[in-house]
Motif scaffolding. Sequence first.
Motif, PDB file in Angstrom:
ATOM      1  N   ALA A  49      34.907  32.488  39.936  1.00 51.22           N
ATOM      2  CA  ALA A  49      36.232  31.940  39.645  1.00 51.22           C
ATOM      3  C   ALA A  49      37.012  31.695  40.934  1.00 51.22           C
ATOM      4  N   ALA A  50      36.926  32.649  41.866  1.00 46.55           N
ATOM      5  CA  ALA A  50      37.627  32.489  43.142  1.00 46.55           C
ATOM      6  C   ALA A  50      37.060  31.304  43.924  1.00 46.55           C
ATOM      7  N   LEU A  51      35.740  31.180  43.944  1.00 47.08           N
ATOM      8  CA  LEU A  51      35.122  30.061  44.652  1.00 47.08           C
ATOM      9  C   LEU A  51      35.457  28.725  43.991  1.00 47.08           C
ATOM     10  N   ARG A  52      35.414  28.713  42.668  1.00 47.56           N
ATOM     11  CA  ARG A  52      35.701  27.474  41.922  1.00 47.56           C
ATOM     12  C   ARG A  52      37.118  26.994  42.184  1.00 47.56           C
ATOM     13  N   GLN A  53      38.050  27.946  42.242  1.00 50.07           N
ATOM     14  CA  GLN A  53      39.439  27.579  42.482  1.00 50.07           C
ATOM     15  C   GLN A  53      39.639  27.106  43.918  1.00 50.07           C
ATOM     16  N   ALA A  54      38.899  27.689  44.847  1.00 49.06           N
ATOM     17  CA  ALA A  54      39.063  27.336  46.259  1.00 49.06           C
ATOM     18  C   ALA A  54      38.500  25.961  46.580  1.00 49.06           C
ATOM     19  N   GLY A  55      37.449  25.547  45.862  1.00 51.11           N
ATOM     20  CA  GLY A  55      36.855  24.250  46.158  1.00 51.11           C
ATOM     21  C   GLY A  55      35.601  24.014  45.342  1.00 51.11           C
ATOM     22  N   PRO A  56      35.166  22.763  45.270  1.00 49.12           N
ATOM     23  CA  PRO A  56      34.013  22.437  44.434  1.00 49.12           C
ATOM     24  C   PRO A  56      32.668  22.798  45.043  1.00 49.12           C
ATOM     25  N   VAL A  57      32.597  22.838  46.379  1.00 49.91           N
ATOM     26  CA  VAL A  57      31.328  23.084  47.065  1.00 49.91           C
ATOM     27  C   VAL A  57      31.579  24.029  48.235  1.00 49.91           C
ATOM     28  N   HIS A  58      30.699  25.012  48.406  1.00 50.66           N
ATOM     29  CA  HIS A  58      30.882  26.004  49.467  1.00 50.66           C
ATOM     30  C   HIS A  58      29.592  26.203  50.247  1.00 50.66           C
ATOM     31  N   ARG A  59      29.767  26.514  51.522  1.00 53.47           N
ATOM     32  CA  ARG A  59      28.648  26.857  52.389  1.00 53.47           C
ATOM     33  C   ARG A  59      28.529  28.378  52.369  1.00 53.47           C
ATOM     34  N   ILE A  60      27.396  28.876  51.875  1.00 50.78           N
ATOM     35  CA  ILE A  60      27.183  30.315  51.730  1.00 50.78           C
ATOM     36  C   ILE A  60      25.906  30.685  52.466  1.00 50.78           C
ATOM     37  N   VAL A  61      25.816  31.910  52.936  1.00 47.88           N
ATOM     38  CA  VAL A  61      24.619  32.380  53.626  1.00 47.88           C
ATOM     39  C   VAL A  61      23.785  33.232  52.679  1.00 47.88           C
ATOM     40  N   ALA A  62      22.498  32.920  52.592  1.00 48.99           N
ATOM     41  CA  ALA A  62      21.586  33.653  51.724  1.00 48.99           C
ATOM     42  C   ALA A  62      21.132  34.943  52.402  1.00 48.99           C
ATOM     43  N   PRO A  63      20.548  35.872  51.659  1.00 55.06           N
ATOM     44  CA  PRO A  63      20.110  37.148  52.253  1.00 55.06           C
ATOM     45  C   PRO A  63      19.103  36.981  53.379  1.00 55.06           C
ATOM     46  N   ASP A  64      18.352  35.868  53.351  1.00 49.05           N
ATOM     47  CA  ASP A  64      17.390  35.652  54.427  1.00 49.05           C
ATOM     48  C   ASP A  64      18.043  35.079  55.676  1.00 49.05           C
ATOM     49  N   GLY A  65      19.388  34.935  55.633  1.00 47.56           N
ATOM     50  CA  GLY A  65      20.124  34.462  56.791  1.00 47.56           C
ATOM     51  C   GLY A  65      20.285  32.961  56.868  1.00 47.56           C
ATOM     52  N   LEU A  66      19.694  32.241  55.921  1.00 51.32           N
ATOM     53  CA  LEU A  66      19.781  30.782  55.929  1.00 51.32           C
ATOM     54  C   LEU A  66      20.934  30.306  55.050  1.00 51.32           C
ATOM     55  N   PRO A  67      21.603  29.238  55.449  1.00 54.39           N
ATOM     56  CA  PRO A  67      22.742  28.749  54.660  1.00 54.39           C
ATOM     57  C   PRO A  67      22.292  27.936  53.451  1.00 54.39           C
ATOM     58  N   VAL A  68      23.112  27.980  52.416  1.00 50.18           N
ATOM     59  CA  VAL A  68      22.901  27.146  51.232  1.00 50.18           C
ATOM     60  C   VAL A  68      24.246  26.551  50.828  1.00 50.18           C
ATOM     61  N   TRP A  69      24.188  25.468  50.076  1.00 50.99           N
ATOM     62  CA  TRP A  69      25.387  24.848  49.523  1.00 50.99           C
ATOM     63  C   TRP A  69      25.510  25.277  48.061  1.00 50.99           C
ATOM     64  N   LEU A  70      26.666  25.809  47.679  1.00 51.71           N
ATOM     65  CA  LEU A  70      26.891  26.287  46.321  1.00 51.71           C
ATOM     66  C   LEU A  70      27.892  25.381  45.625  1.00 51.71           C
ATOM     67  N   VAL A  71      27.484  24.783  44.509  1.00 46.56           N
ATOM     68  CA  VAL A  71      28.338  23.875  43.734  1.00 46.56           C
ATOM     69  C   VAL A  71      28.890  24.654  42.545  1.00 46.56           C
ATOM     70  N   THR A  72      30.219  24.613  42.347  1.00 37.93           N
ATOM     71  CA  THR A  72      30.847  25.564  41.427  1.00 37.93           C
ATOM     72  C   THR A  72      31.480  24.958  40.174  1.00 37.93           C
ATOM     73  N   ARG A  73      31.839  23.665  40.192  1.00 40.09           N
ATOM     74  CA  ARG A  73      32.623  23.118  39.081  1.00 40.09           C
ATOM     75  C   ARG A  73      31.752  22.349  38.090  1.00 40.09           C
ATOM     76  N   TYR A  74      32.163  22.393  36.831  1.00 38.65           N
ATOM     77  CA  TYR A  74      31.338  21.866  35.737  1.00 38.65           C
ATOM     78  C   TYR A  74      30.901  20.426  35.966  1.00 38.65           C
ATOM     79  N   ALA A  75      31.843  19.523  36.219  1.00 37.66           N
ATOM     80  CA  ALA A  75      31.506  18.106  36.331  1.00 37.66           C
ATOM     81  C   ALA A  75      30.506  17.867  37.458  1.00 37.66           C
ATOM     82  N   ASP A  76      30.697  18.552  38.583  1.00 36.29           N
ATOM     83  CA  ASP A  76      29.796  18.373  39.715  1.00 36.29           C
ATOM     84  C   ASP A  76      28.424  18.970  39.432  1.00 36.29           C
ATOM     85  N   VAL A  77      28.414  20.140  38.809  1.00 40.19           N
ATOM     86  CA  VAL A  77      27.135  20.783  38.489  1.00 40.19           C
ATOM     87  C   VAL A  77      26.343  19.931  37.504  1.00 40.19           C
TER      88      VAL A  77
END
Length: 423
Positions: A49-77
Amino acid sequence: MTSPELTSAPATGPAPAESAASCPAPAAGCPAPVIDAGALIADPHAGYAALRQAGPVHRIVAPDGLPVWLVTRYADVRQALADPRLALDKRHATPGNYRGLSLPPALDANMLNMDPPDHTRIRRLVGQAFTPRRVEQLRAPIEAIAEELLDALAPLGRADLIEAYAAPLPITVICDLLGVPQDDRRDFRSWTDTLIAPDPARPQDAKAALGAVLEFFPRLIARKRAEPGDDLLSALIAVRDQEDRLSEDELTSLAFLILLAGYENTVHAIGNAVLALLERPDQLAALRAEPELVAGAVEEFLRHDGPAPTAIRRFPREDVEIGGVRVPAGETVLLALASANRDPGQFTDPDELDVRRRENAHLALGHGIHYCLGAPLARLETEIALGALLRRLPGLALDLPREQLRHRPTLRSRGLLELPVRF
């Protein structure tokens, strides 16, 4: 099954659209909200919910240290789920950008790693076994399995519903469908549990489980070749041997995927649904009073707390724009189904469980050509499991404080390790 999980490391990269004003030089990157991975496992919905409110797409780091793009909102997903520019085939990943679970070809040549035309070809071969009409023919056998399990449970007065009911029901159904012998089922469940949520402190366990699976499936296929039966695996072997429409690796991988997905997702769907009802006595009472609501309520359980918080990872074939954010070709994209299914822009009172909800175009089972192949079977199993449980076990209640319940330590799937209840 190879989606990377998220961790709480600060994100870098181009800013979400809403953050542009606070990041005058987007090339330098803006930090995304820091979300604690442990909190997301225990209750992902507040974090999403916090991520969705902040923006539709976020740059997040995975446990293996590599970045991923996370898409949060219904229409975009929803749009991204059906976007042919977002590939599942790992060959579209930029070298060094993706470090998913490494599987040998005999298990890796499955639909979770395929795009058309191979995906289309294999889905057509197996899809007829999972049509709503075909699956409905399994209703009576599934009801018999549920009743048998509850016959053993009912006199006890208390039990772990995951161990005694939610897990054995789908593993029995999918093993019956494929023709897996009774003697092999307990071992397969153990291997699967280890591969679904490996213990980082014991990597040897996952290695051993993978080795056991690699030995198990060729042995099972050889047995079915020698003595074919009236089951799905025998039919797939015939397609491979007589019609040459599957490679041997594709056959083995397909059998593995059907067993794994048919077991894991349904276990979590049943367990999450039961917990949701135990936390909401009014909704539990409504289903007891009107059992005919159960089939429709399954859709609400899937929306409210589905078994897969994210879809299988994607890799853009070219630079794409998602939610106003440019995502470079070859980078890893995660589509947050759990976030989309709680998006207030799509659902009224999205955090509320409403077993009478009518408009419910949830994305828990995907969308587009990669929509869950086993969706009709998962729906039917969950409907039968819940209906029988509510009818047979009066006074159902949690048998320990809610805060002591443990979920699988993974963000790729959303499921309970145990669900102790009394009745």
